[in-house]
Design a protein around this motif. Structure first.
Motif, mmCIF file in Angstrom:
data_model
loop_
_atom_site.group_PDB
_atom_site.id
_atom_site.type_symbol
_atom_site.label_atom_id
_atom_site.label_comp_id
_atom_site.label_asym_id
_atom_site.label_seq_id
_atom_site.Cartn_x
_atom_site.Cartn_y
_atom_site.Cartn_z
ATOM 1 N N SER A 22 -3.014 -0.109 -3.393
ATOM 2 C CA SER A 22 -2.300 -0.090 -3.341
ATOM 3 C C SER A 22 -2.132 -1.191 -4.635
ATOM 4 C CB SER A 22 -1.052 0.105 -2.671
ATOM 5 O OG SER A 22 0.400 0.560 -3.174
ATOM 6 N N ARG A 23 -1.637 -1.087 -5.787
ATOM 7 C CA ARG A 23 -0.175 -2.351 -6.554
ATOM 8 C C ARG A 23 0.560 -2.651 -5.851
ATOM 9 N NH1 ARG A 23 -3.047 -5.422 -10.020
ATOM 10 N NH2 ARG A 23 -4.450 -3.731 -11.649
ATOM 11 N N THR A 24 1.098 -2.322 -4.999
ATOM 12 C CA THR A 24 2.738 -1.887 -4.308
ATOM 13 C C THR A 24 2.634 -2.971 -2.728
ATOM 14 O OG1 THR A 24 3.089 -0.309 -3.834
ATOM 15 C CG2 THR A 24 4.027 -1.121 -5.494
ATOM 16 N N LEU A 25 2.583 -2.087 -1.558
ATOM 17 C CA LEU A 25 2.263 -2.201 -0.059
ATOM 18 C C LEU A 25 0.374 -3.242 -0.097
ATOM 19 C CD1 LEU A 25 3.765 -2.066 2.017
ATOM 20 C CD2 LEU A 25 1.945 0.637 2.365
ATOM 21 N N TYR A 26 0.041 -3.038 -0.575
ATOM 22 C CA TYR A 26 -1.405 -3.290 -0.756
ATOM 23 C C TYR A 26 -2.695 -4.000 -1.756
ATOM 24 C CZ TYR A 26 -0.865 -0.023 3.386
ATOM 25 O OH TYR A 26 -1.234 0.263 4.670
ATOM 26 N N PRO A 27 -1.884 -5.491 -1.992
ATOM 27 C CA PRO A 27 -2.321 -6.271 -3.601
ATOM 28 C C PRO A 27 -3.676 -7.375 -3.748
ATOM 29 C CG PRO A 27 -0.694 -7.222 -2.400
ATOM 30 C CD PRO A 27 -0.800 -6.258 -1.371
ATOM 31 N N HIS A 28 -4.007 -7.186 -2.555
ATOM 32 C CA HIS A 28 -5.211 -7.268 -2.239
ATOM 33 C C HIS A 28 -6.843 -6.764 -1.926
ATOM 34 C CE1 HIS A 28 -3.298 -11.441 -1.974
ATOM 35 N NE2 HIS A 28 -2.651 -11.904 -0.992
ATOM 36 N N GLN A 29 -7.843 -7.129 -1.631
ATOM 37 C CA GLN A 29 -9.296 -6.486 -1.234
ATOM 38 C C GLN A 29 -9.451 -6.807 0.010
ATOM 39 O OE1 GLN A 29 -12.766 -7.379 -2.891
ATOM 40 N NE2 GLN A 29 -13.529 -6.044 -3.197
ATOM 41 N N TRP A 30 -9.863 -5.109 0.333
ATOM 42 C CA TRP A 30 -9.682 -4.867 1.650
ATOM 43 C C TRP A 30 -10.372 -4.243 2.494
ATOM 44 C CZ3 TRP A 30 -4.563 -5.911 0.410
ATOM 45 C CH2 TRP A 30 -3.621 -6.304 1.694
ATOM 46 N N SER A 31 -11.540 -4.343 2.788
ATOM 47 C CA SER A 31 -12.982 -4.480 3.236
ATOM 48 C C SER A 31 -13.171 -2.864 3.778
ATOM 49 C CB SER A 31 -13.468 -4.654 4.926
ATOM 50 O OG SER A 31 -14.563 -4.314 5.083
ATOM 51 N N TRP A 32 -12.949 -1.937 4.311
ATOM 52 C CA TRP A 32 -13.056 -0.396 4.268
ATOM 53 C C TRP A 32 -12.764 0.198 3.135
ATOM 54 C CZ3 TRP A 32 -11.874 3.585 8.117
ATOM 55 C CH2 TRP A 32 -10.148 3.653 8.898
ATOM 56 N N ASP A 33 -11.705 -0.061 2.660
ATOM 57 C CA ASP A 33 -10.865 0.720 1.816
ATOM 58 C C ASP A 33 -11.910 0.550 0.331
ATOM 59 O OD1 ASP A 33 -8.092 0.787 1.532
ATOM 60 O OD2 ASP A 33 -8.946 -0.663 3.391
ATOM 61 N N SER A 34 -12.528 -0.563 0.279
ATOM 62 C CA SER A 34 -13.113 -0.669 -1.072
ATOM 63 C C SER A 34 -14.614 -0.103 -0.992
ATOM 64 C CB SER A 34 -13.752 -2.769 -1.140
ATOM 65 O OG SER A 34 -12.588 -3.518 -2.089
ATOM 66 N N ALA A 35 -14.714 0.261 0.518
ATOM 67 C CA ALA A 35 -16.179 1.043 0.953
ATOM 68 C C ALA A 35 -15.771 2.080 0.525
ATOM 69 C CB ALA A 35 -16.801 0.969 2.465
ATOM 70 N N PHE A 36 -14.476 2.100 0.708
ATOM 71 C CA PHE A 36 -14.218 4.173 0.392
ATOM 72 C C PHE A 36 -14.230 4.182 -0.833
ATOM 73 C CE2 PHE A 36 -12.537 4.679 5.088
ATOM 74 C CZ PHE A 36 -13.981 5.072 5.494
ATOM 75 N N ILE A 37 -13.541 3.172 -1.490
ATOM 76 C CA ILE A 37 -13.227 3.417 -2.801
ATOM 77 C C ILE A 37 -14.715 3.646 -3.949
ATOM 78 C CG2 ILE A 37 -12.725 1.763 -5.175
ATOM 79 C CD1 ILE A 37 -10.410 0.520 -3.191
ATOM 80 N N ALA A 38 -16.215 2.840 -3.453
ATOM 81 C CA ALA A 38 -17.497 2.538 -3.840
ATOM 82 C C ALA A 38 -17.297 4.145 -3.929
ATOM 83 C CB ALA A 38 -18.048 1.883 -3.408
ATOM 84 N N ILE A 39 -17.523 4.441 -2.618
ATOM 85 C CA ILE A 39 -17.816 6.010 -3.056
ATOM 86 C C ILE A 39 -17.605 7.077 -3.858
ATOM 87 C CG2 ILE A 39 -18.013 7.736 -0.867
ATOM 88 C CD1 ILE A 39 -18.603 6.073 0.886
ATOM 89 N N GLY A 40 -16.276 6.904 -4.353
ATOM 90 C CA GLY A 40 -16.049 7.791 -5.119
ATOM 91 C C GLY A 40 -16.026 7.006 -6.623
ATOM 92 N N LEU A 41 -15.735 5.592 -6.606
ATOM 93 C CA LEU A 41 -16.270 4.905 -8.184
ATOM 94 C C LEU A 41 -17.869 5.605 -8.743
ATOM 95 C CD1 LEU A 41 -14.933 1.737 -8.110
ATOM 96 C CD2 LEU A 41 -14.171 3.333 -9.360
ATOM 97 N N ARG A 42 -19.115 5.554 -7.336
ATOM 98 C CA ARG A 42 -20.741 5.961 -8.344
ATOM 99 C C ARG A 42 -20.187 7.388 -8.857
ATOM 100 N NH1 ARG A 42 -23.152 9.676 -3.336
ATOM 101 N NH2 ARG A 42 -21.698 10.657 -2.677
ATOM 102 N N HIS A 43 -19.278 8.552 -9.133
ATOM 103 C CA HIS A 43 -19.066 9.495 -10.226
ATOM 104 C C HIS A 43 -18.892 8.786 -11.510
ATOM 105 C CE1 HIS A 43 -20.062 11.610 -6.168
ATOM 106 N NE2 HIS A 43 -19.063 11.076 -5.470
ATOM 107 N N LEU A 44 -17.856 7.938 -11.094
ATOM 108 C CA LEU A 44 -17.555 7.653 -12.838
ATOM 109 C C LEU A 44 -18.679 6.524 -13.384
ATOM 110 C CD1 LEU A 44 -14.207 7.371 -11.769
ATOM 111 C CD2 LEU A 44 -14.720 8.776 -12.333
ATOM 112 N N SER A 45 -18.791 5.509 -12.696
ATOM 113 C CA SER A 45 -19.695 4.325 -12.786
ATOM 114 C C SER A 45 -20.066 3.478 -11.854
ATOM 115 C CB SER A 45 -18.955 3.116 -13.484
ATOM 116 O OG SER A 45 -19.562 1.832 -13.719
#
Length: 451
Positions: A38-61
Motif C-alpha cells: 500500500s502506498r500509505t500504510l505499508y510503503p516498503h517491500q513485505w515478504s509474503w506480500d511480494s510472493a502473492f503479488i508475483a502470483i498475480g503479476l505472472r498473468h501480466l508480465s
C-alpha cells in the motif's frame, strides 16, 4: 514489452473491468524494483506480500513477477532467512515503524549474515515464496528458462527452508516455530493472546506508531499489542538475531506457516525436477512435515488444526483461519480434508453474505469484525483455501469461494480486508495482494497442476 494493460483478458465486460482495475493497482504500487502493499500504510517491500503479488503479476508480465521475487531475495541473510521487510532507502525513517534504525539489521544482524545493504527487519514471514516462484515459472516456462530464473532462485529458496528447519525447530518435533506475532502474518490473532501475556510490553514512550496515521484505530492492533511486539523484537535484536541464544518469550508452531512450508517444499521438488536436480530430498521433507503437522497440531475433536505454544507444549484453544489453511497440503489424509471442509462450512467460519472466510471464529469470545486478524475476512487466506479446495477436488466449493472473492474485491476497491458479515471494506484500499490474487483467480487455468 507490451503494456500490462494490453494483455489478453477474460471475455466478460465485468471481468475485463475488474482485471484492468487490479492491474492498475499493481502499476500504481510499483516502485521500479518491487511492489509495495500500500502506498500509505505499508510503503516498503513485505515478504509474503511480494510472493502473492508475483502470483498475480505472472498473468501480466512474467519478467516483472520474477523481478518481484528476486528483489526480495536481494535482502536474504547468509543464514538463509528471508526478512519480513526489505526497506526502501529513499524513504524517511518515520514513514513506517519499526523503521530501519530500530531493526539495525546491518549491525545487529551481522553475525547472522544480514547484508550490509539493503536494510531489513530481522524476523520472517510465511514461506510461500517457492510456491510463488514455481507458479511464476509455469506462467511462461520459455521466458523463465531463457533468463535462468529457476537456476538462480532455487538454491536461495532451499537455503530459506533449511534455515527454518535447522534454526526454528524450537520444539524439537520437526515443525518450524514463529517467534513474533508478525511472523505468521496474522499479527494480532487471538491465538497469540495467552502467550503474549508472558511478555512485558515496552513503555508507551519508547516507540511512535506510524500505522495510525493511515489506519483507523478500530481496525488496528491496540497500543498494548504494539508494546509487546516492540518488546519481543527488541529482545531478538539485542541478542543479534541469534536463534540459539535468544530467550524467546513467544514461540509458537502455527499450522498455516507450516502448511505453506510443505506446499513450498513440494514446489522446490518440482523446481528441482525442472532443472535436472534431485528432487527426492524435498519430496521426502514435505512428506515428513505433513506427518509432523498432523501429529502435532491436528485436533480431531474440533475438526481443525490448532496452534501449539512451544513453551508450554499445549495446543491453543482457539479457532483461527490458520487452522484451515492446511487444506493447501496436497497429500493430507482424506478424513482430515473432510473434517476441515465441514468446519469451513460450519457455524464458526461460514459467512454467507460474503462467501469469504473470517480470520477468527465467528462465535469466538474475542471476535471483532473490524480489528485486523480478530475477525475480518482476508483475501490472501481466501486464495489459499480456494487453492486447497481445488487441490482436494472440492470444485463447487472452490467456485463459490472464488465468486465471493472477486465480488468483494471489486466492490471494495481491492480492500486489504472486509467485515465478513457485511462486506464493508476495512484497512487500506488499493491493496496489492488483493489485486494480484484477483488477477490470478480471473486468469489462472483452474486445471493447473499442484506441485
Amino acid at each position: 514489452m507490451k503494456s500490462l494493460l494490453d494483455r489478453p483478458a477474460p471475455t466478460t465486460t465485468a471481468a475485463l473491468t475488474l482485471r484492468r482495475g487490479a492491474a492498475r493497482v499493481l502499476l500504481d504500487n510499483w516502485t521500479g524494483t518491487s511492489t509495495v502493499p500500500s502506498r500509505t500504510l505499508y510503503p516498503h517491500q513485505w515478504s509474503w506480500d511480494s510472493a502473492f503479488i508475483a502470483i498475480g503479476l505472472r498473468h501480466l508480465s512474467s519478467r516483472r513477477a520474477q523481478q518481484e521475487l528476486e528483489s526480495l531475495l536481494a535482502g536474504q541473510w547468509d543464514d538463509g532467512r528471508i526478512p519480513h521487510i526489505v526497506f526502501n532507502p529513499a524513504l524517511p525513517h518515520d514513514a513506517y515503524f519499526p523503521s530501519p534504525d530500530f531493526w539495525r539489521s546491518s549491525t545487529a544482524g551481522r553475525q547472522a549474515g544480514a547484508p550490509a545493504a539493503p536494510e531489513t527487519s530481522g524476523i520472517v514471514q510465511p514461506p510461500v515464496h517457492a510456491l510463488a516462484a514455481w507458479l511464476v515459472h509455469r506462467a511462461d516456462p520459455a521466458e523463465s528458462r531463457r533468463r535462468g530464473f529457476l537456476a538462480r532462485v532455487l538454491p536461495r529458496l532451499a537455503a530459506w527452508h533449511d534455515y527454518l528447519l535447522a534454526h526454528r525447530d524450537l520444539g524439537g518435533d520437526g515443525l518450524a516455530a514463529v517467534v513474533h506475532p508478525w511472523e505468521p502474518g496474522m499479527d494480532n490473532s487471538p491465538c497469540w493472546d495467552q502467550a503474549l501475556h508472558r511478555v512485558e510490553p515496552a513503555a508507551p514512550d519508547a516507540f511512535q506508531r506510524a500505522d495510525l496515521d493511515h489506519g483507523h484505530p478500530a481496525d488496528r492492533p491496540t497500543d498494548l499489542d504494539y508494546g509487546r511486539y516492540v518488546s519481543l523484537a527488541t529482545d531478538y535484536r539485542d541478542a543479534s538475531y541469534d536463534d540459539e541464544t535468544t530467550r524467546f518469550a513467544f514461540a509458537m508452531e502455527d499450522p498455516s506457516f507450516n502448511a505453506l512450508l510443505i506446499a513450498s517444499e513440494r514446489a522446490l521438488a518440482a523446481m528441482a525436477r525442472e532443472t535436472g536436480a534431485d528432487a527426492t530430498a524435498h519430496a521426502r521433507r514435505a512428506d515428513t512435515l505433513t506427518r509432523h503437522l498432523v501429529m502435532r497440531l491436528w485436533d480431531e475433536k474440533a475438526g481443525i488444526f490448532r496452534t501449539r505454544d512451544v513453551l508450554t507444549g499445549a495446543l491453543v484453544d482457539e479457532r483461527s483461519v490458520s487452522g484451515l489453511i492446511p487444506l493447501i497440503v496436497p497429500h493430507l489424509p482424506e478424513h482430515i480434508v473432510g473434517r476441515l471442509v465441514a468446519t469451513l462450512n460450519g457455524p464458526h467460519f461460514s459467512a454467507p453474505a460474503t462467501h469469504l472466510v473470517p480470520s477468527y471464529d465467528l462465535h469466538g469470545h474475542a471476535f471483532d469484525a473490524h480489528r485486523y486478524w480478530r475477525g475480518p475476512a482476508w483475501f490472501n487466506t481466501a486464495w489459499l483455501i480456494h487453492r486447497g479446495l481445488h487441490t482436494h477436488g472440492r470444485i463447487q466449493q472452490a467456485a463459490d469461494l472464488r465468486q465471493g472473492f472477486v465480488t468483494e474485491a471489486g466492490a471494495t476497491g481491492f480492500a486489504e480486508y472486509v467485515d465478513p458479515a457485511s462486506g464493508d471494506p476495512r484497512g487500506a484500499r488499493h491493496f496489492s495482494w488483493t489485486a494480484a490474487l484477483t488477477l490470478d483467480l480471473l486468469c489462472a487455468d483452474p486445471k493447473e497442476p499442484t506441485p
